[in-house]
Design a protein around this motif. Structure first.
Motif, PDB file in Angstrom:
ATOM      1  N   ASP A 165       0.862  -1.177   0.000  1.00 22.72           N
ATOM      2  CA  ASP A 165       0.000   0.000   0.000  1.00 22.72           C
ATOM      3  C   ASP A 165       0.891   1.217   0.000  1.00 22.72           C
ATOM      4  O   ASP A 165       1.759   1.364   0.869  1.00 22.72           O
ATOM      5  N   ASN A 166       0.703   2.082  -0.978  1.00 23.99           N
ATOM      6  CA  ASN A 166       1.465   3.322  -1.063  1.00 23.99           C
ATOM      7  C   ASN A 166       0.591   4.461  -0.565  1.00 23.99           C
ATOM      8  O   ASN A 166      -0.429   4.776  -1.168  1.00 23.99           O
ATOM      9  N   LEU A 167       0.969   5.060   0.566  1.00 23.46           N
ATOM     10  CA  LEU A 167       0.223   6.194   1.088  1.00 23.46           C
ATOM     11  C   LEU A 167       0.639   7.461   0.343  1.00 23.46           C
ATOM     12  O   LEU A 167       1.611   7.467  -0.409  1.00 23.46           O
ATOM     13  N   VAL A 168      -0.085   8.548   0.541  1.00 24.51           N
ATOM     14  CA  VAL A 168       0.181   9.792  -0.185  1.00 24.51           C
ATOM     15  C   VAL A 168       1.584  10.309   0.140  1.00 24.51           C
ATOM     16  O   VAL A 168       1.947  10.470   1.307  1.00 24.51           O
ATOM     17  N   HIS A 169       2.401  10.538  -0.906  1.00 20.17           N
ATOM     18  CA  HIS A 169       3.718  11.151  -0.777  1.00 20.17           C
ATOM     19  C   HIS A 169       3.652  12.590  -1.292  1.00 20.17           C
ATOM     20  O   HIS A 169       2.767  12.941  -2.083  1.00 20.17           O
ATOM     21  N   ALA A 170       4.598  13.402  -0.886  1.00 24.09           N
ATOM     22  CA  ALA A 170       4.684  14.756  -1.431  1.00 24.09           C
ATOM     23  C   ALA A 170       5.049  14.717  -2.910  1.00 24.09           C
ATOM     24  O   ALA A 170       4.576  15.526  -3.710  1.00 24.09           O
ATOM     25  N   THR A 171       5.917  13.762  -3.279  1.00 27.38           N
ATOM     26  CA  THR A 171       6.314  13.570  -4.676  1.00 27.38           C
ATOM     27  C   THR A 171       6.417  12.071  -4.928  1.00 27.38           C
ATOM     28  O   THR A 171       6.420  11.260  -4.004  1.00 27.38           O
ATOM     29  N   ALA A 172       6.511  11.705  -6.199  1.00 25.26           N
ATOM     30  CA  ALA A 172       6.706  10.300  -6.546  1.00 25.26           C
ATOM     31  C   ALA A 172       8.063   9.824  -6.015  1.00 25.26           C
ATOM     32  O   ALA A 172       9.035  10.579  -5.998  1.00 25.26           O
ATOM     33  N   THR A 173       8.123   8.581  -5.560  1.00 22.29           N
ATOM     34  CA  THR A 173       9.358   8.009  -5.043  1.00 22.29           C
ATOM     35  C   THR A 173       9.577   6.652  -5.691  1.00 22.29           C
ATOM     36  O   THR A 173       8.713   6.139  -6.403  1.00 22.29           O
ATOM     37  N   GLY A 174      10.741   6.066  -5.432  1.00 22.20           N
ATOM     38  CA  GLY A 174      11.010   4.767  -6.026  1.00 22.20           C
ATOM     39  C   GLY A 174      12.251   4.115  -5.455  1.00 22.20           C
ATOM     40  O   GLY A 174      13.059   4.755  -4.770  1.00 22.20           O
ATOM     41  N   ALA A 175      12.393   2.831  -5.735  1.00 21.02           N
ATOM     42  CA  ALA A 175      13.564   2.053  -5.331  1.00 21.02           C
ATOM     43  C   ALA A 175      13.872   1.075  -6.461  1.00 21.02           C
ATOM     44  O   ALA A 175      12.987   0.352  -6.920  1.00 21.02           O
ATOM     45  N   GLY A 176      15.125   1.059  -6.913  1.00 18.87           N
ATOM     46  CA  GLY A 176      15.507   0.259  -8.064  1.00 18.87           C
ATOM     47  C   GLY A 176      15.890  -1.168  -7.709  1.00 18.87           C
ATOM     48  O   GLY A 176      16.056  -1.523  -6.542  1.00 18.87           O
ATOM     49  N   THR A 177      16.040  -1.974  -8.743  1.00 18.24           N
ATOM     50  CA  THR A 177      16.511  -3.339  -8.575  1.00 18.24           C
ATOM     51  C   THR A 177      17.830  -3.356  -7.805  1.00 18.24           C
ATOM     52  O   THR A 177      18.703  -2.522  -8.039  1.00 18.24           O
ATOM     53  N   SER A 178      17.959  -4.281  -6.882  1.00 21.21           N
ATOM     54  CA  SER A 178      19.127  -4.474  -6.005  1.00 21.21           C
ATOM     55  C   SER A 178      19.149  -3.521  -4.814  1.00 21.21           C
ATOM     56  O   SER A 178      20.098  -3.550  -4.025  1.00 21.21           O
ATOM     57  N   THR A 179      18.119  -2.695  -4.660  1.00 14.41           N
ATOM     58  CA  THR A 179      17.977  -1.912  -3.439  1.00 14.41           C
ATOM     59  C   THR A 179      17.687  -2.854  -2.280  1.00 14.41           C
ATOM     60  O   THR A 179      16.905  -3.797  -2.418  1.00 14.41           O
ATOM     61  N   PHE A 180      18.294  -2.613  -1.138  1.00 18.11           N
ATOM     62  CA  PHE A 180      18.015  -3.440   0.039  1.00 18.11           C
ATOM     63  C   PHE A 180      16.794  -2.911   0.771  1.00 18.11           C
ATOM     64  O   PHE A 180      16.604  -1.697   0.890  1.00 18.11           O
ATOM     65  N   VAL A 181      15.958  -3.841   1.228  1.00 23.85           N
ATOM     66  CA  VAL A 181      14.716  -3.494   1.925  1.00 23.85           C
ATOM     67  C   VAL A 181      14.607  -4.338   3.191  1.00 23.85           C
ATOM     68  O   VAL A 181      15.288  -5.359   3.333  1.00 23.85           O
ATOM     69  N   GLN A 182      13.729  -3.903   4.074  1.00 18.60           N
ATOM     70  CA  GLN A 182      13.543  -4.587   5.348  1.00 18.60           C
ATOM     71  C   GLN A 182      12.104  -4.377   5.794  1.00 18.60           C
ATOM     72  O   GLN A 182      11.498  -3.342   5.492  1.00 18.60           O
ATOM     73  N   PHE A 183      11.575  -5.361   6.504  1.00 20.77           N
ATOM     74  CA  PHE A 183      10.219  -5.269   7.038  1.00 20.77           C
ATOM     75  C   PHE A 183      10.313  -5.021   8.541  1.00 20.77           C
ATOM     76  O   PHE A 183      11.135  -5.626   9.236  1.00 20.77           O
ATOM     77  N   ALA A 184       9.462  -4.134   9.038  1.00 19.63           N
ATOM     78  CA  ALA A 184       9.642  -3.627  10.400  1.00 19.63           C
ATOM     79  C   ALA A 184       9.473  -4.683  11.482  1.00 19.63           C
ATOM     80  O   ALA A 184       9.879  -4.448  12.624  1.00 19.63           O
ATOM     81  N   ASN A 185       8.922  -5.858  11.164  1.00 17.57           N
ATOM     82  CA  ASN A 185       8.691  -6.855  12.215  1.00 17.57           C
ATOM     83  C   ASN A 185       9.845  -7.838  12.396  1.00 17.57           C
ATOM     84  O   ASN A 185       9.800  -8.687  13.275  1.00 17.57           O
ATOM     85  N   HIS A 186      10.900  -7.757  11.547  1.00 17.87           N
ATOM     86  CA  HIS A 186      12.074  -8.622  11.761  1.00 17.87           C
ATOM     87  C   HIS A 186      13.304  -8.009  11.101  1.00 17.87           C
ATOM     88  O   HIS A 186      13.211  -7.071  10.313  1.00 17.87           O
TER      89      HIS A 186
END
Length: 206
Positions: free
Chosen positions: A109-130
């Motif tokens: 779910d993408n909530l309202v941002h001030a501007t468009a944002t993005g993350a490219g292939t090979s960007t590292f991500v994490q989920f807040a529960n682990h």
């Protein structure tokens, strides 16, 4: 590479980020090969640091509490940044529906941002529960308006993630790690003036 720090010391290139998986390989009598990859995975990093003549601090870091779990910002490749787009704001991209361990396609779910944002292939991500760190295998674009979408990750989820969990990108991703136990527990003095630790190697704590 952007400026990243390890224990307060600037990280020097080359920086090696390695995906460490257990792979079983069997070569048969006919010279054909069977290969099986175990689903477990961790990230291993190695790099040098700039001491800035703070050898006393470096010595303390390398010897004190050597076996403890530590944290740092997970470095991201410059090429993983999406040109012209800002990084997603923490709390603005959340999981859309609960996901189970083993899932590799993530609905968000993408909530309202001030501007468009993005993350490219090979960007590292994490989920807040682990703590596990994942890498995007597809580009994730988030419009300024609210909406939904999907992206893919490697490795697949290691834990169940509940609905509406925050998804973290770029400098919001915290790498939990141990020092590789092959690291020298100290520093090397080369000529009484120059000192260093050669290459620092760390293992993701999973």
């Amino acid at each position: 590479m952007a400026a990243y720090l390890w224990e307060g010391f600037p990280i020097l290139s080359p920086l090696t980020i390695r995906s460490n998986q257990t792979i079983f390989t069997v070569e048969k009598l006919d010279k054909s090969i069977d290969r099986l990859t175990h689903p477990s995975q961790r990230w291993d990093l190695s790099f040098g640091v700039k001491t800035n003549s703070r050898d006393d601090v470096l010595f303390k870091v390398m010897t004190e509490a050597f076996a403890n779990k530590r944290t740092m910002v997970m470095p991201t490749l410059n090429s993983a940044h999406v040109s012209g787009l800002n990084k997603p704001v923490l709390g603005k991209v959340k999981l859309n529906g609960a996901h189970s361990s083993g899932d590799s396609t993530i609905s968000f779910d993408n909530l309202v941002h001030a501007t468009a944002t993005g993350a490219g292939t090979s960007t590292f991500v994490q989920f807040a529960n682990h703590d596990k760190v994942y890498a995007l295998t597809s580009t994730a674009n988030f419009s300024a308006a609210a909406g939904t979408g999907t992206f893919s990750i490697f490795p697949s989820l290691r834990k169940d993630v509940p609905d509406a969990t925050n998804i973290k990108f770029y400098d919001d991703v915290t790498f939990h790690y141990y020092l590789d136990d092959s690291n020298i527990q100290g520093i090397t003095y080369y000529d009484g003036i120059i000192s260093g630790v050669d290459t620092i190697s760390i293992w993701e704590a999973i």
